[in-house]
Scaffold this motif. Structure first.
Motif, PDB file in Angstrom:
ATOM      1  N   PRO A  89      33.967  40.069  38.758  1.00 14.72           N
ATOM      2  CA  PRO A  89      33.832  38.611  38.679  1.00 14.72           C
ATOM      3  C   PRO A  89      33.535  37.967  40.032  1.00 14.72           C
ATOM      4  O   PRO A  89      33.754  38.569  41.087  1.00 14.72           O
ATOM      5  CB  PRO A  89      35.200  38.163  38.161  1.00 14.72           C
ATOM      6  CG  PRO A  89      36.138  39.222  38.622  1.00 14.72           C
ATOM      7  CD  PRO A  89      35.354  40.513  38.572  1.00 14.72           C
ATOM      8  N   LEU A  90      33.073  36.750  39.983  1.00 14.64           N
ATOM      9  CA  LEU A  90      32.802  35.982  41.190  1.00 14.64           C
ATOM     10  C   LEU A  90      34.090  35.877  42.002  1.00 14.64           C
ATOM     11  O   LEU A  90      35.110  35.399  41.522  1.00 14.64           O
ATOM     12  CB  LEU A  90      32.285  34.591  40.813  1.00 14.64           C
ATOM     13  CG  LEU A  90      31.762  33.714  41.927  1.00 14.64           C
ATOM     14  CD1 LEU A  90      30.588  34.377  42.650  1.00 14.64           C
ATOM     15  CD2 LEU A  90      31.324  32.368  41.368  1.00 14.64           C
ATOM     16  N   THR A  91      34.033  36.379  43.230  1.00 18.78           N
ATOM     17  CA  THR A  91      35.229  36.545  44.049  1.00 18.78           C
ATOM     18  C   THR A  91      34.939  36.195  45.506  1.00 18.78           C
ATOM     19  O   THR A  91      33.893  36.567  46.030  1.00 18.78           O
ATOM     20  CB  THR A  91      35.705  38.026  43.988  1.00 18.78           C
ATOM     21  OG1 THR A  91      35.884  38.401  42.626  1.00 18.78           O
ATOM     22  CG2 THR A  91      36.988  38.232  44.749  1.00 18.78           C
ATOM     23  N   ASN A  92      35.885  35.512  46.137  1.00 17.43           N
ATOM     24  CA  ASN A  92      35.863  35.340  47.590  1.00 17.43           C
ATOM     25  C   ASN A  92      36.581  36.535  48.179  1.00 17.43           C
ATOM     26  O   ASN A  92      37.792  36.690  47.992  1.00 17.43           O
ATOM     27  CB  ASN A  92      36.575  34.056  48.013  1.00 17.43           C
ATOM     28  CG  ASN A  92      35.792  32.823  47.643  1.00 17.43           C
ATOM     29  OD1 ASN A  92      34.575  32.811  47.689  1.00 17.43           O
ATOM     30  ND2 ASN A  92      36.496  31.782  47.261  1.00 17.43           N
ATOM     31  N   GLU A  93      35.835  37.395  48.864  1.00 21.01           N
ATOM     32  CA  GLU A  93      36.419  38.610  49.416  1.00 21.01           C
ATOM     33  C   GLU A  93      36.995  38.336  50.811  1.00 21.01           C
ATOM     34  O   GLU A  93      36.492  37.477  51.532  1.00 21.01           O
ATOM     35  CB  GLU A  93      35.363  39.715  49.500  1.00 21.01           C
ATOM     36  CG  GLU A  93      34.729  40.084  48.165  1.00 21.01           C
ATOM     37  CD  GLU A  93      35.646  40.835  47.200  1.00 21.01           C
ATOM     38  OE1 GLU A  93      36.852  40.996  47.488  1.00 21.01           O
ATOM     39  OE2 GLU A  93      35.139  41.268  46.154  1.00 21.01           O
ATOM     40  N   PRO A  94      38.037  39.083  51.201  1.00 19.59           N
ATOM     41  CA  PRO A  94      38.683  38.832  52.485  1.00 19.59           C
ATOM     42  C   PRO A  94      37.789  39.075  53.699  1.00 19.59           C
ATOM     43  O   PRO A  94      38.100  38.596  54.790  1.00 19.59           O
ATOM     44  CB  PRO A  94      39.890  39.778  52.486  1.00 19.59           C
ATOM     45  CG  PRO A  94      39.721  40.702  51.347  1.00 19.59           C
ATOM     46  CD  PRO A  94      38.712  40.109  50.420  1.00 19.59           C
TER      47      PRO A  94
END
Length: 117
Positions: A89-94
């Motif tokens: 899914p659409l994710t803000n990755e670290p």
């Protein structure tokens, strides 16, 4: 969706072992980044590049290519609207990207990504 850049994601067993071949032999001597499980190498002369990865850190499958776009949210909405399978899914990755994985009709997993400002 408008693709700004497409990068091959090549699965390797070990980044350090593979690095020598791709940097020394192919001349991809600039290491743009490395996260321990993925690294991008680029030729200073031609700009040719590729990413080596051992296993994606947060997604259930590894992508074959990464497609950089300015509008990852719009690309995600369009993929859903078209009924494509969303693998991750659409994710803000670290590590500073916003991305999702979509499966193309031929089965290829594609990482659609935008670097966060």
């Amino acid at each position: 969706m408008r693709a700004r850049r497409i990068i091959t994601d090549l699965r390797v067993a070990d980044l350090e072992t593979a690095k020598g071949f791709y940097t020394d032999y192919l001349g991809l001597s600039i290491e743009e980044f490395t996260l321990g499980w993925v690294a991008r190498y680029t030729s200073p002369d031609t700009g040719a590049n590729l990413q080596l990865l051992t296993r994606d850190a947060t997604a259930p499958e590894d992508p074959a290519i990464s497609v950089l776009t300015d509008d990852v949210d719009g690309a995600y909405a369009e993929a859903q609207q078209r009924g494509f399978e969303i693998v991750h899914p659409l994710t803000n990755e670290p590590w500073g990207v916003r991305r999702f994985f979509v499966r193309a009709p031929d089965g290829t997993v594609i990482n659609v990504v935008r670097h966060r400002d």
